[in-house]
Design a protein around this motif. Sequence first.
Motif, short mmCIF file in Angstrom:
data_model
loop_
_atom_site.label_atom_id
_atom_site.label_comp_id
_atom_site.label_asym_id
_atom_site.label_seq_id
_atom_site.Cartn_x
_atom_site.Cartn_y
_atom_site.Cartn_z
N SER A 10 0.83 -1.20 0.00
CA SER A 10 0.00 0.00 0.00
C SER A 10 0.87 1.26 0.00
N GLN A 11 2.01 1.21 0.69
CA GLN A 11 2.93 2.35 0.69
C GLN A 11 3.61 2.50 -0.68
N VAL A 12 3.97 1.39 -1.29
CA VAL A 12 4.56 1.44 -2.63
C VAL A 12 3.58 2.09 -3.60
N ALA A 13 2.32 1.67 -3.56
CA ALA A 13 1.31 2.25 -4.43
C ALA A 13 1.12 3.73 -4.14
N ALA A 14 1.15 4.12 -2.87
CA ALA A 14 0.97 5.52 -2.49
C ALA A 14 2.12 6.37 -3.02
N VAL A 15 3.35 5.86 -2.95
CA VAL A 15 4.51 6.60 -3.47
C VAL A 15 4.39 6.74 -4.99
N LEU A 16 4.08 5.65 -5.67
CA LEU A 16 3.89 5.70 -7.12
C LEU A 16 2.82 6.71 -7.50
N ASP A 17 1.69 6.68 -6.78
CA ASP A 17 0.58 7.60 -7.07
C ASP A 17 0.97 9.05 -6.83
N ALA A 18 1.66 9.33 -5.72
CA ALA A 18 2.07 10.70 -5.40
C ALA A 18 3.05 11.23 -6.45
N CYS A 19 3.99 10.38 -6.87
CA CYS A 19 4.93 10.78 -7.90
C CYS A 19 4.21 11.04 -9.22
N GLN A 20 3.29 10.15 -9.58
CA GLN A 20 2.56 10.33 -10.83
C GLN A 20 1.73 11.60 -10.79
N LYS A 21 1.10 11.88 -9.66
CA LYS A 21 0.31 13.10 -9.53
C LYS A 21 1.17 14.34 -9.78
N GLU A 22 2.37 14.36 -9.19
CA GLU A 22 3.29 15.48 -9.39
C GLU A 22 3.74 15.57 -10.84
N ALA A 23 4.08 14.43 -11.43
CA ALA A 23 4.52 14.41 -12.83
C ALA A 23 3.40 14.87 -13.75
N ASP A 24 2.21 14.35 -13.55
CA ASP A 24 1.07 14.73 -14.39
C ASP A 24 0.76 16.22 -14.28
N ASN A 26 2.69 18.57 -13.87
CA ASN A 26 3.71 19.37 -14.53
C ASN A 26 3.98 18.95 -15.97
N GLY A 27 3.23 17.97 -16.46
CA GLY A 27 3.41 17.50 -17.83
C GLY A 27 4.71 16.75 -18.05
N PHE A 28 5.21 16.07 -17.00
CA PHE A 28 6.47 15.33 -17.09
C PHE A 28 6.20 13.88 -17.49
N ALA A 29 6.84 13.42 -18.54
CA ALA A 29 6.78 12.01 -18.95
C ALA A 29 7.98 11.29 -18.31
N VAL A 30 7.74 10.60 -17.21
CA VAL A 30 8.82 9.97 -16.45
C VAL A 30 8.51 8.51 -16.15
N THR A 31 9.54 7.83 -15.70
CA THR A 31 9.37 6.51 -15.10
C THR A 31 9.65 6.66 -13.62
N ILE A 32 8.82 5.98 -12.83
CA ILE A 32 8.91 6.01 -11.36
C ILE A 32 9.27 4.60 -10.91
N ALA A 33 10.32 4.47 -10.13
CA ALA A 33 10.73 3.18 -9.58
C ALA A 33 10.77 3.27 -8.06
N VAL A 34 10.20 2.28 -7.39
CA VAL A 34 10.26 2.20 -5.93
C VAL A 34 10.97 0.90 -5.57
N ALA A 35 11.95 1.02 -4.67
CA ALA A 35 12.76 -0.13 -4.26
C ALA A 35 12.70 -0.30 -2.75
N ASP A 36 13.05 -1.50 -2.28
CA ASP A 36 13.16 -1.74 -0.85
C ASP A 36 14.51 -1.23 -0.35
#
Length: 132
Positions: A10-24, A26-36
């Motif tokens: 759930s935390q991994v999904a939350a980080v991915l979602d927060a990053c995507q929200k920020e990228a979207d 600002n119109g940034f086309a990025v890849t988001i990676a979350v690691a342990d």
Amino acid sequence: MPSKPYLDQSQVAAVLDACQKEADANGFAVTIAVADDGGYLLGLRRLDGAAPFSADVAAAKARSAAIGRKETQVFEDMINGGRSAFLSAPMEGLMSGGVPLIIDGQVAGSVGISGVKPDQDIQVAKAGAAIL
């Protein structure tokens, strides 16, 4: 017995979602990676328009931030500052855009962003880190 925090899905999904929200936003086309905390990939999201190569770079930045226990900007600054011997360290992705994810004062994982300018990668990564 010692214990340590870790990232659950759930935390991994939350980080991915927060990053995507920020990228979207600002119109940034990025890849988001979350690691342990060992740098092993827990989640990867390549946004529409992000170059395929950015997936490898984002994962490498996340790994370096996790095992190095600091933002990858620190490593890039060391190398650019003349400490070229650090290039022989067994790490990849030694450029801006990797940020450790801290829980209870300990590194529980990391996020790596690739696809835009260095300061923009950092901006997106910190948006994800801020939710923890």
